[in-house]
Design a protein around this motif. Structure first.
Motif, short mmCIF file in Angstrom:
data_model
loop_
_atom_site.label_atom_id
_atom_site.label_comp_id
_atom_site.label_asym_id
_atom_site.label_seq_id
_atom_site.Cartn_x
_atom_site.Cartn_y
_atom_site.Cartn_z
N ASN A 4 2.64 1.68 -3.41
CA ASN A 4 1.73 2.09 -4.48
C ASN A 4 1.28 3.53 -4.32
O ASN A 4 1.14 4.27 -5.31
N ARG A 5 1.05 3.95 -3.09
CA ARG A 5 0.65 5.34 -2.87
C ARG A 5 1.80 6.30 -3.19
O ARG A 5 1.59 7.39 -3.73
N ARG A 6 3.01 5.89 -2.86
CA ARG A 6 4.16 6.72 -3.23
C ARG A 6 4.28 6.85 -4.74
O ARG A 6 4.61 7.92 -5.26
N LEU A 37 0.83 -1.21 0.00
CA LEU A 37 0.00 0.00 0.00
C LEU A 37 0.86 1.25 0.00
O LEU A 37 0.62 2.20 -0.78
N LEU A 38 1.86 1.28 0.87
CA LEU A 38 2.73 2.45 0.96
C LEU A 38 3.47 2.68 -0.35
O LEU A 38 3.54 3.81 -0.85
N GLN A 63 -6.44 -4.78 -3.11
CA GLN A 63 -6.16 -3.46 -2.54
C GLN A 63 -6.96 -2.33 -3.20
O GLN A 63 -6.80 -1.16 -2.84
N ASP A 85 -6.57 7.09 -4.33
CA ASP A 85 -5.23 7.50 -4.75
C ASP A 85 -5.02 7.40 -6.25
O ASP A 85 -4.11 8.04 -6.78
N PHE A 86 -5.82 6.59 -6.94
CA PHE A 86 -5.61 6.31 -8.36
C PHE A 86 -6.80 6.76 -9.19
O PHE A 86 -7.93 6.82 -8.70
N LEU A 130 -7.11 1.70 -2.31
CA LEU A 130 -6.34 2.59 -3.18
C LEU A 130 -7.21 3.42 -4.13
O LEU A 130 -6.67 4.27 -4.85
N ALA A 147 1.80 6.65 -6.94
CA ALA A 147 0.73 7.53 -7.42
C ALA A 147 1.13 8.99 -7.23
O ALA A 147 0.93 9.83 -8.13
N GLU A 148 1.71 9.29 -6.10
CA GLU A 148 2.17 10.66 -5.84
C GLU A 148 3.30 11.05 -6.78
O GLU A 148 3.34 12.18 -7.30
#
Length: 280
Positions: free
Chosen positions: A183-185, A180-181, A205, A212-213, A209, A187-188
């Motif tokens: 994938n979020r990084r 999760l961490l 997930q 975020d996406f 998520l 996306a950012e």
């Protein structure tokens, strides 16, 4: 007292005025000539009102077929040329590049940039290795350059592939939160480089998520009985680009189009051939 002569107002030569006007006409496009195209490198917009209206194509092998009647093309950023993306963009097509973020092949142009310590067990693609997604400092510069390649070739969105290593035997003790961490990084990072981020698979997930996406690409949710797990994206008005590799469109389109997905049937080789579900 001396009387100073009045200064004459400066007169611009006529040919300069005409030249400036011509230049302005060349620079500013006429309204109504064609739809405005998103500039290269700008993030792709996905209007919620159109989420059920996309037709898409996913091609990673064979000569690129530019004539496919699709609004969205998901392509390999290395194999696809800037001339090809320019041609598609001139037709107002939306372009997504597929980037493998959780694995590396020895034949990848940037393979030697990944430290050996982040190489894990045999990966999902031939001649590939999983990557240790906990090692953000080691992976981020390489993945950022992969994203920049997409932006430089005129893509406006990126689909993250192999972003679900935690669910496989990678050779590292990855867990749900590690992924999760990571994938979020990503996306950012994509947004910081003016790319719209999307996920390929990673079904367990998706609910976490979805905020975020911007979109999701899914393989075989019908065959695997997982389509309901994609609804967090569809319900939020975000595109769900779905493909099945078996069965008939007559059978699965009723289900997936009803969910609001953009569905096609393709061969696993992901060449140019495709059968699209009708729009609702």
């Amino acid at each position: 007292m001396r009387i100073r002569p009045r200064r004459r107002a400066a007169v611009r030569p006529l040919h300069r005025v005409v030249s400036a006007g011509v230049a302005l006409l060349l620079i500013v496009p006429a309204y109504g000539c064609r739809p405005a195209l998103t500039p290269p490198g700008a993030p792709t917009a996905w209007p919620a009102g159109q989420s059920r209206q996309w037709q898409w194509q996913w091609q990673l092998t064979g000569p690129l077929d530019l004539a496919v009647q699709a609004d969205v093309f998901l392509l390999d950023p290395v194999a696809t040329t800037a001339a090809e993306t320019a041609e598609l963009r001139s037709r107002d097509r939306r372009l997504i590049c597929q980037v493998h973020v959780g694995s590396v092949r020895s034949t990848d142009p940037d393979a030697n940039r990944f430290p050996h310590v982040v190489h894990g067990s045999t990966g999902p693609r031939p001649d590939s290795r999983w990557l240790d997604v906990r090692s953000w400092d080691a992976l981020q510069p390489v993945l950022a350059d992969r994203f920049r390649l997409c932006r430089g070739k005129g893509f406006g969105a990126v689909a993250l592939a192999d972003a679900d290593g935690y669910a496989f035997r990678t050779g590292f003790p990855l867990d749900f939160d590690d992924q999760l961490l990571f994938n979020r990084r990503l996306a950012e990072l994509a947004r910081s480089l003016s790319l719209s981020p999307g996920l390929v698979n990673d079904v367990p997930q998706l609910a976490a998520l979805a905020p975020d996406f911007d979109f999701v690409v899914n393989e075989e949710c019908v065959r695997l009985a997982q389509c309901a797990k994609l609804l967090p994206f569809a319900d939020a008005g975000k595109p769900v680009f779905h493909v099945e590799y078996s069965g008939s469109t007559d059978d699965f389109c009723v289900t997936t189009v009803g969910y609001g997905f953009a569905s096609i049937r393709k061969d696993r080789a992901l060449d140019a051939s495709r059968e699209a579900c009708p729009l609702p």
